[in-house]
Design an enzyme around this catalytic site. Structure first.
Site, PDB file in Angstrom:
ATOM      1  CG  ASP A   1      16.170   1.235  30.727  1.00  0.00           C
ATOM      2  OD1 ASP A   1      17.104   1.110  31.547  1.00  0.00           O
ATOM      3  OD2 ASP A   1      15.049   0.719  30.869  1.00  0.00           O
TER       4      ASP A   1
ATOM      5  CG  ASP B   1     -20.790  30.473  14.100  1.00  0.00           C
ATOM      6  OD1 ASP B   1     -20.593  29.539  13.309  1.00  0.00           O
ATOM      7  OD2 ASP B   1     -20.604  31.664  13.820  1.00  0.00           O
TER       8      ASP B   1
ATOM      9  N   GLY C   1       9.091   2.159  18.547  1.00  0.00           N
ATOM     10  CA  GLY C   1       9.907   2.102  17.344  1.00  0.00           C
ATOM     11  C   GLY C   1      10.871   0.927  17.367  1.00  0.00           C
ATOM     12  CG  MET C   2      14.347   0.882  19.801  1.00  0.00           C
ATOM     13  SD  MET C   2      15.488   0.827  21.150  1.00  0.00           S
ATOM     14  CE  MET C   2      14.491   1.475  22.459  1.00  0.00           C
TER      15      MET C   2
END
Lengths: 504, 469
Positions: free
Chosen positions: A290, A36, A425-426
């Protein structure tokens, strides 16, 4: 019983130990079975601690179970008292040992008689409180313990001063945030009186009422202490998390109001104006070319109450990104969270079930996720980028460089985080348009191109099991070995022999 | 006349740290491909699995927590109903071939009768339920595997009813034709290896090896025995629950790891197998002794083993030269300590202390004997073996002894490094491939790495960082 695959917050004793070990010269005794005590591992590894974690486990084993643990616990407390001379020893059970229903308060009272150090039992219900609640509770317990010794409230400091409450070990970027807050208060002309519990001596706690006001940067830990100090010493506090330029301004204005109420007139507006427009890059950044592509993007946000609420506001108010839903795992603070984000998102989720969150992500198909490590992995599976904004902590949340989330430098970090999440993503999108960085089919063979060697099926299978990043090295070395030995076929035996001879 | 250097034993019964025995779930669920592990415990257990061990349950997990809540602990809820509800869910979602219940400290303390509930639920669900009590009250770290294997041993068939299935599988394999040739699936085929190694197999009593090793190491050891003409009947655990080996009183059994004493005793006493007591196949010396002991039990004359061992030592020469004369202190963690100490002494290292959570002198008898012999051979003083060590006192001793290397748990590594002491995580020896002749080099690489690294760091020097050049 609950079928659980993942937990967003730890058990209560972890919270207690985070508080105890953050203080300077405080030792914790864990009354628990073997195994633990992994808090020591977490702290030592994640924080890259140079000191031994000041937690000793008084091991509960079958033998102790049969005989009762009183002597062992008391011995361990008095032993640590002599070995380490701590100012305070905190005793805590775990979920497991708390069901033994032993009279730990009595153990503590007896150990106190034989110890130089103060001895305290962390008073937490291990089945009702989670890590954050337990941390909050232990912190106020220690503060109360030391302040009750105070006969009359001390005088306020001459200059305006602040206590920063709740900064502790294993927090999400909290070392960085602490530094940034110190910078901020320096700029505001406010002295930092006490930062606690991190690196704070328990004997300094009695100086807390000297400060003019308190702040609680993360409402998960420190709110109870702030409330206690307000009630007992009439100290005002703010629990606004200064995350993002709007909230940071609100935070500073709250301070201005508190100071004014105490007869200290200041005008922080020029400072806020300057910081917002010139120091923080966030506001300009979201207006730069941007970020044109951020227009119309949809994201989801999930984390602890503080970070998820603040991040939702930053995205909507400061970056013009739509938050499809916002959620938190802090079920105990769900009401507050709902109120905070209600006007910024259509849907609010208050749950600690990772499957519900995973499904909600899949349903919305956001362009990016701002969540925890768990959502990062969900994102990987769904091919959605994710910026991590909240605990549960992970080694990646202990960067060596300066990465605060709070204050004006924090806004820059958030801008980077958001932008980097989206560019991925882009970029993915562009890659699809141009069919990737590279053609998918391998035109050239492997570097060795050794077609004369014949891998039999068992050996080929074995090679397939070797992790990808070393497979070609193993293949090359094995083939080299086979050629040196004048072998034309590669069997399992040849593979192992090659491994033995060249360490492939 | 030879004088033997007997190790000294003491039991410190101190405050020591090891990982929780439920850790075994992390490797056993991978090993047994059609299993589901259900850890019946608290948030503390769950957070451990998720966090300290770095085992994140991200995709299609085959283990989960049955998290005990207040109602379970106060016995307001019926354990049978609760477990039934969870296992039905698991059956529906994952449909495993076996569910392994891992009991924890909490189920021990509240005296939850897992063994009593399991057979009823098993009958109701139609899925075998194996119960292992891998709790920290009785066991340390790696012994968790021991509790699972001991429980699983009782599920091994006692007769050859498996043969049909195997024959069918083999047939399907053939039918697969080309497809199976290119299918680099995980499914390992013992038959294939057996076909390829053209060692004349001798007729001998059935041999079952117990201990969970990753597939490549299983293959390596199987191959090594094949060279002696020995056919391994099966391994416990097998890759699939349905492939558990046949075990009956005519079966010889041998372990690959020193922490499997309960499994050994379950096999020997309850199932009346013939237990081969051997040193463990760690290091070329241990591997040779392990194979020799198996050969002896099966009445097979070992061949070429001495040369084999010699050859491996030759390959290891560089590593041995690098660590020879260096001192090592083992704080104790995974019960591999005695075997490691024996091998490292054979490599010329000085072992200052061997901490170990639990010492089963009977199961480790052959290993201890080999340790003694190795000490005599290498002129090494008696090894100090400390059972249930006190970590605080150990750190004081480390301060006095200044070992060249400390093998320790993760909690102590950074603070020791900060004090200028080289460390290696003991847990790496648990997870790395260290068994058999083939992996001796990898094992020594683990030992060398901290020494080599800190030598090269030393040559960089802290002073140079702050002084002007």
């Amino acid at each position: 019983m609950k079928l659980a695959y993942w937990m967003y917050s730890g058990p209560a004793h972890i919270g207690t130990l985070r508080i105890a070990t953050s203080f300077k010269n405080v030792h914790a005794i864990m009354h628990a079975p073997l195994g633990d005590d992994y808090f020591n591992v977490m702290r030592s590894m994640l924080e890259r601690e140079r000191e031994f974690t000041p937690v000793t486990t008084s091991v509960v084993d079958r033998h102790v179970l049969g005989r009762g643990s009183q002597d062992k616990v008391i011995n361990n407390i008095t032993r640590k008292d002599k070995e380490e001379h701590p100012d305070l020893i905190v005793l805590t059970p775990t979920c497991t040992s708390s069901i033994l229903q032993e009279d730990l308060a009595n153990f503590v009272a007896r150990a106190q008689m034989e110890s130089e150090a103060d001895v305290l039992l962390a008073d937490v219900n291990h089945y009702r409180y989670n890590e954050m609640q337990a941390a909050d509770k232990t912190l106020v317990q220690i503060v109360q313990y030391y302040l009750k010794k105070l006969t009359e409230p001390p005088k306020k400091t001459e200059k305006p001063s602040v206590n920063i409450l709740g900064m502790c070990t294993l927090g999400f970027h909290s070392h960085h945030d602490e530094k940034e807050l110190r910078n901020l208060f320096h700029d505001l002309g406010i002295d930092v009186n006490i930062v606690m519990p991190e690196k704070c001596s328990v004997h300094d706690l009695k100086k807390m009422p000297e400060a003019w006001f308190n702040i609680v940067p993360y409402r998960e830990i420190g709110l109870m202490t702030a409330e206690f100090l307000k009630e007992t010493y009439d100290m005002p506090y703010t629990a606004i998390a200064p995350m993002g330029v709007v909230e940071t301004a609100r935070f500073i204005r709250a301070i201005q109001t508190m100071l004014a109420a105490m007869g200290h007139e200041v005008d922080y507006e020029p400072f806020i104006q300057h910081q917002t427009l010139h120091v923080s890059q966030l506001a300009w950044f979201s207006r730069s070319i941007d970020c044109q592509n951020l227009q119309g993007k949809k994201v989801v946000v999930y984390g602890d109450a503080t970070h998820a609420a603040a991040m939702t506001k930053v995205l909507v108010r400061e970056m013009n990104v739509e938050v499809a839903w916002a959620g938190t795992f802090c079920k105990h603070d769900g009401e507050w969270f709902r109120q905070e984000v209600a006007e910024y998102t259509k849907e609010i989720l208050v749950t600690d079930d990772h499957a519900v969150i995973g499904d909600a992500i899949a349903r919305v198909e956001p362009s990016a996720i701002f969540g925890t490590q768990m959502e990062r992995h969900v994102g990987k599976r769904l091919n959605i980028p994710c910026g991590v904004i909240s605990s549960p902590i992970h080694i990646q949340n202990f960067p060596v460089g300066f990465r605060p989330f709070l204050g004006y430098e924090g806004t820059n970090q958030i801008a980077d985080l958001v932008y980097n999440s989206f560019t991925l993503g882009m970029e993915d999108h562009m890659l699809e348009v141009f069919s990737g960085h590279d053609t998918k089919e391998v035109i050239t063979k492997s570097l060795t191109a050794s077609s004369e060697l014949d891998w039999d099926s068992a050996a080929a299978k074995e090679l397939g099991k070797i992790p990808g990043f070393v497979r070609s090295k193993v293949k090359r070395n094995t083939e080299k070995f086979a050629r040196d030995q004048g072998l034309s076929a590669i069997t399992l035996e040849v593979m192992y022999a090659a491994k033995e001879s060249v360490g492939a | 006349m030879e004088t033997l250097v007997q190790p000294t034993f003491e039991c410190e019964t101190g405050n020591y740290h090891t990982f929780c025995p439920i850790s075994c779930v992390a490797w056993l669920y991978q090993k047994i491909e059609d299993s589901f592990f259900l850890v019946v415990g608290t948030k503390t257990c769950g957070y451990f699995l998720q966090n300290a061990l770095g085992v994140m349950i991200f995709a299609e997990p085959r283990y989960a927590m049955a998290e005990l809540e207040e109602g379970d602990v106060s016995a307001k809820l019926n354990a049978y109903d609760e477990l039934r509800r969870l296992c039905l869910q698991i059956k529906k979602d994952r449909n495993p071939s076996v569910i392994v219940w891992i009991g924890t400290c909490t189920t021990e303390i509240i005296k939850m009768d897992l063994e009593g509930i399991a057979p009823q639920l098993e009958a109701e669900l139609g899925i075998p339920i194996v119960v292992a009590r891998a709790n920290g009250l009785d066991y340390a770290f790696t012994q968790g595997e021991d509790t699972v294997l001991a429980a699983m041993a009782r599920r091994c068939p006692s007769e050859e009813k498996v043969t049909k299935i195997e024959a069918k599988a083999a047939l399907e394999e053939k039918k697969g034709g080309l497809k199976s040739l290119f299918a680099f699936t995980k499914k390992e085929t013992k038959e294939e290896i057996q076909q390829e190694i053209e060692a004349p197999s001798v007729s001998h009593a059935p041999l079952v090896i117990f201990g969970s090793l990753i597939d490549p190491v299983v293959n390596q050891l199987t191959l090594e025995l094949k060279k002696q003409g020995i056919t391994v009947t099966g391994w416990l655990p097998a890759a699939r629950f349905g492939e558990l080996p046949v075990i009956n009183p005519s079966t010889y059994v041998v372990g690959v790891n020193p922490f499997l004493s309960r499994t050994a005793s379950a096999l020997a006493r309850q199932l009346r197998c013939k237990l081969i007591t051997a040193p463990f196949p760690i290091g070329p010396d241990g591997t040779r002794a392990w194979i020799e002991a198996i050969c002896k039990a099966l009445a097979i004359e070992p061949k070429g083993l001495e040369e084999r061992e010699q050859k491996v030592w030759e390959n290891l020469q560089q590593d041995v030269d690098a660590i020879k004369g260096k001192s090592v202190f083992m704080m104790g963690d995974n019960l591999l300590e005695i075997s490691l100490a024996r091998f490292l002494i054979r490599c010329g290292m000085k072992v200052q202390e061997v901490g170990i959570p639990y010492m089963d002198k009977r199961y480790q008898a052959a290993e201890l004997e080999l340790l003694e012999k190795t000490c005599t051979l290498m002129g090494h003083p008696a090894v100090r073996i400390v059972e249930k060590p006190d970590n605080y006192l150990q750190i004081q001793r480390i301060g006095e002894l200044h070992p060249d290397l400390v093998i320790t748990g993760m909690a102590h590594a950074n603070p020791l490094e900060a004090r200028g002491i080289n460390t290696k995580w003991s847990v790496e020896f648990t997870f790395a491939q260290i068994h058999g002749f083939t992996n001796a080099h990898d094992l020594l690489k683990l030992v060398r790495k901290p020494l080599d690294r800190n030598n090269s760091l030393k040559s960089m020097g802290w002073e140079k960082l702050v002084q002007e050049v």
